[in-house]
Design an enzyme around this catalytic site. Sequence first.
Site, PDB file in Angstrom:
ATOM      1  N   THR A 138       1.933 -13.448   9.222  1.00  0.00           N
ATOM      2  CA  THR A 138       2.258 -13.061  10.237  1.00  0.00           C
ATOM      3  C   THR A 138       2.743 -14.262  11.218  1.00  0.00           C
ATOM      4  OG1 THR A 138       0.284 -12.633  11.240  1.00  0.00           O
ATOM      5  CG2 THR A 138       1.584 -10.540  10.421  1.00  0.00           C
TER       6      THR A 138
ATOM      7  N   ARG B 118       0.883  -1.238  -0.016  1.00  0.00           N
ATOM      8  CA  ARG B 118      -0.054  -0.221  -0.027  1.00  0.00           C
ATOM      9  C   ARG B 118       0.871   1.231  -0.062  1.00  0.00           C
ATOM     10  NH1 ARG B 118      -3.662  -2.161   4.989  1.00  0.00           N
ATOM     11  NH2 ARG B 118      -1.739  -3.533   5.124  1.00  0.00           N
TER      12      ARG B 118
HETATM   13  C1  UD1 Z   1      -1.714  -7.315  11.535  1.00  0.00           C
HETATM   14  C2  UD1 Z   1      -2.815  -8.189  12.262  1.00  0.00           C
HETATM   15  C3  UD1 Z   1      -4.180  -7.439  12.757  1.00  0.00           C
HETATM   16  C4  UD1 Z   1      -3.618  -5.820  13.513  1.00  0.00           C
HETATM   17  C5  UD1 Z   1      -2.631  -5.255  12.785  1.00  0.00           C
HETATM   18  C6  UD1 Z   1      -2.250  -4.340  13.474  1.00  0.00           C
HETATM   19  C7  UD1 Z   1      -2.321 -10.515  11.408  1.00  0.00           C
HETATM   20  C8  UD1 Z   1      -2.962 -11.619  10.584  1.00  0.00           C
HETATM   21  N1  UD1 Z   1      -3.139  -9.401  11.428  1.00  0.00           N
HETATM   22  O1  UD1 Z   1      -2.820  -6.785  10.111  1.00  0.00           O
HETATM   23  O2  UD1 Z   1      -4.973  -8.250  13.609  1.00  0.00           O
HETATM   24  O3  UD1 Z   1      -4.757  -5.492  13.965  1.00  0.00           O
HETATM   25  O4  UD1 Z   1      -1.562  -6.121  12.101  1.00  0.00           O
HETATM   26  O5  UD1 Z   1      -1.274  -3.427  12.882  1.00  0.00           O
HETATM   27  O6  UD1 Z   1      -1.402 -10.777  12.140  1.00  0.00           O
HETATM   28  N2  UD1 Z   1       4.846  -9.482   8.068  1.00  0.00           N
HETATM   29  C9  UD1 Z   1       5.802 -10.334   7.953  1.00  0.00           C
HETATM   30  N3  UD1 Z   1       5.448 -11.569   7.472  1.00  0.00           N
HETATM   31  C10 UD1 Z   1       4.108 -11.749   6.824  1.00  0.00           C
HETATM   32  C11 UD1 Z   1       3.300 -10.864   6.733  1.00  0.00           C
HETATM   33  C12 UD1 Z   1       3.571  -9.549   7.368  1.00  0.00           C
HETATM   34  O7  UD1 Z   1       6.755 -10.334   8.656  1.00  0.00           O
HETATM   35  O8  UD1 Z   1       3.963 -12.620   6.032  1.00  0.00           O
HETATM   36  C13 UD1 Z   1       5.099  -8.251   8.957  1.00  0.00           C
HETATM   37  C14 UD1 Z   1       4.857  -6.996   8.161  1.00  0.00           C
HETATM   38  O9  UD1 Z   1       5.980  -6.613   7.493  1.00  0.00           O
HETATM   39  C15 UD1 Z   1       4.552  -5.773   9.109  1.00  0.00           C
HETATM   40  C16 UD1 Z   1       3.638  -6.888  10.132  1.00  0.00           C
HETATM   41  O10 UD1 Z   1       4.021  -8.102   9.914  1.00  0.00           O
HETATM   42  O11 UD1 Z   1       5.343  -5.340   9.686  1.00  0.00           O
HETATM   43  C17 UD1 Z   1       2.150  -6.723  10.009  1.00  0.00           C
HETATM   44  O12 UD1 Z   1       1.896  -7.357   8.680  1.00  0.00           O
HETATM   45  P1  UD1 Z   1       0.591  -6.394   8.102  1.00  0.00           P
HETATM   46  O13 UD1 Z   1       0.627  -7.088   6.581  1.00  0.00           O
HETATM   47  O14 UD1 Z   1       0.906  -5.064   8.081  1.00  0.00           O
HETATM   48  O15 UD1 Z   1      -0.816  -6.919   8.790  1.00  0.00           O
HETATM   49  P2  UD1 Z   1      -1.905  -6.288   8.969  1.00  0.00           P
HETATM   50  O16 UD1 Z   1      -2.841  -6.423   7.865  1.00  0.00           O
HETATM   51  O17 UD1 Z   1      -1.768  -4.699   9.354  1.00  0.00           O
HETATM   52 CA    CA Z   2      -0.047  -3.133   9.389  1.00  0.00          CA
END
Ligand code: UD1
Ligand code: CA
Length: 474
Positions: free
Chosen positions: A84, A18
């Site tokens: 995550t 995004r």
């Molecule tokens: C996530 C949470 C959500 C919460 C929100 C808060 C999950 C499934 N959802 O959603 O409940 O309200 O954060 O900000 O956890 N990342 C990885 N590997 C991955 C995917 C993501 O390391 O495969 C890292 C991203 O770089 C980031 C963080 O995890 O730093 C959160 O990922 P993001 O995709 O932003 O999650 P949200 O959709 O915001």
């Molecule tokens: Ca996020």
Amino acid sequence: MTDQNLAVVVLAAGQGTRMKSSRPKVLHSLAGRSLIGHVLATAGQLAPSHVIAVVRHERDTVVATIAELMPSAIIVDQDEIPGTGRAVEVAIAALPEDFDGDVVVVSGDVPLLDAETLGALLAQHRTAAAAATLLSAIMEDATGYGRLVRGASGELDRIVEQSDATPEELAITEINSGTYVFRVSPLRQQLALVGASNAQGEKYLTDVIGLLRASGAEVSAMPVAEGWMVSGVNDRVQLAEAGRRMNQLIVQRWQREGVTIQDPTTTWIDADVTLAPDVEILPGTQLKGATLVQTGATIGPDTTLVDTEVGPGATVKRTDATLAVIGENASVGPFAYLRPGTYLGADGKIGTFVETKNSRIGAGSKVPHLSYIGDTTVGEQSNIGAGTITANYDGVNKSSTVVGSHVRSGSHNVFVAPVTIGDGAYTGAGTVVRKDVPAGALAITAASQRNMPGWVAANRPGTAAAKAAEEAGE
Ligand code: UD1
Ligand code: CA
């Protein structure tokens, strides 16, 4: 003291789609630090025995930044399984086998969360001997966040992601901040059970909460006082909003330390800037990098200082300076441009429309008007005449100019480097100094002036100038 029972996992593998950027999201900057730089600094304040950063997208660039900021951090590469939950699973696999403590999970894109809040979360988790404790918040607009689903008696049941939520669940305003503390063994057990049958086809860390709860483990949420503390940066609108918040925190911290900041909304101060009490900052000022301003100095209005040091009592007005040192009670601007390597001694002056670079201007010396001073050393108590230019570049090489102490140079001079002007020397107006000037000498290169009486009447008859001359009786 290092907490041997504490590991922090920083999630930074996501793509950050995004942001629509060629730069990885966690490397976008806020108050002069990358997003992940803020998170690592906060993580470090908990003194954990291990910090693990999970990377994947643009991993080399992200790893380079992490290695520079926190060389002790363990880097773990996430595999092709997204989510995550998977990120945390690979992270904790890197912990020593005998580690049996708590794992704090933070996101690399949540920069405003402070160490006190994180410490309070950890304290609550340990006091309750919980399996998991998460940081929650009430958000007026909860769009995009996971929602906390509570049971009939108010206990936390599970988390549902935005894209998996029912309309009723979407109406919930209590959100998951994405910050948690887990006891490592139940976390490991439950992560092994998490699947990816959800709208995004990802292995969600949030599913661990529901699974722990179903297994009868102690799970709870700690609300933050204000939602912005845990707001994530997902796009550039949120980046600017987080930047504004962080700036407000920094400005207020310095105000409480005794700095006058006339207009907080137009004053931008980086996280690594240092200010002394009784500094005064006027509107439109940006202080960046490792800038240091000593007591009693006045900065602004409309000034940008990058990695610049300002001495006590100095004034810096409508100026742009990078890697410069400004001495005690010195005065700079308005409209000055100080490039790297500028050093201005105590009580010195760099005045209006003056550009300087790689130059030392000694104590009490002044370059007051319309000058370029580059690769130059000026001694003490010298005055450089208005409109003086150091010609330091012959098209191939840069050369130095040396001006002694108590020199008085005339207006509109050119100092053609390499050249030396001795102590106490004078130069006439319009002089082009191509040869060294001995101490105490007067250097003049201008041809003497010749007046031709009646020239205008003879050559420009009938003009307004000719009439004016006639009326003046010439
Ligand atoms: C996530 C949470 C959500 C919460 C929100 C808060 C999950 C499934 N959802 O959603 O409940 O309200 O954060 O900000 O956890 N990342 C990885 N590997 C991955 C995917 C993501 O390391 O495969 C890292 C991203 O770089 C980031 C963080 O995890 O730093 C959160 O990922 P993001 O995709 O932003 O999650 P949200 O959709 O915001
Ligand atoms: Ca996020």
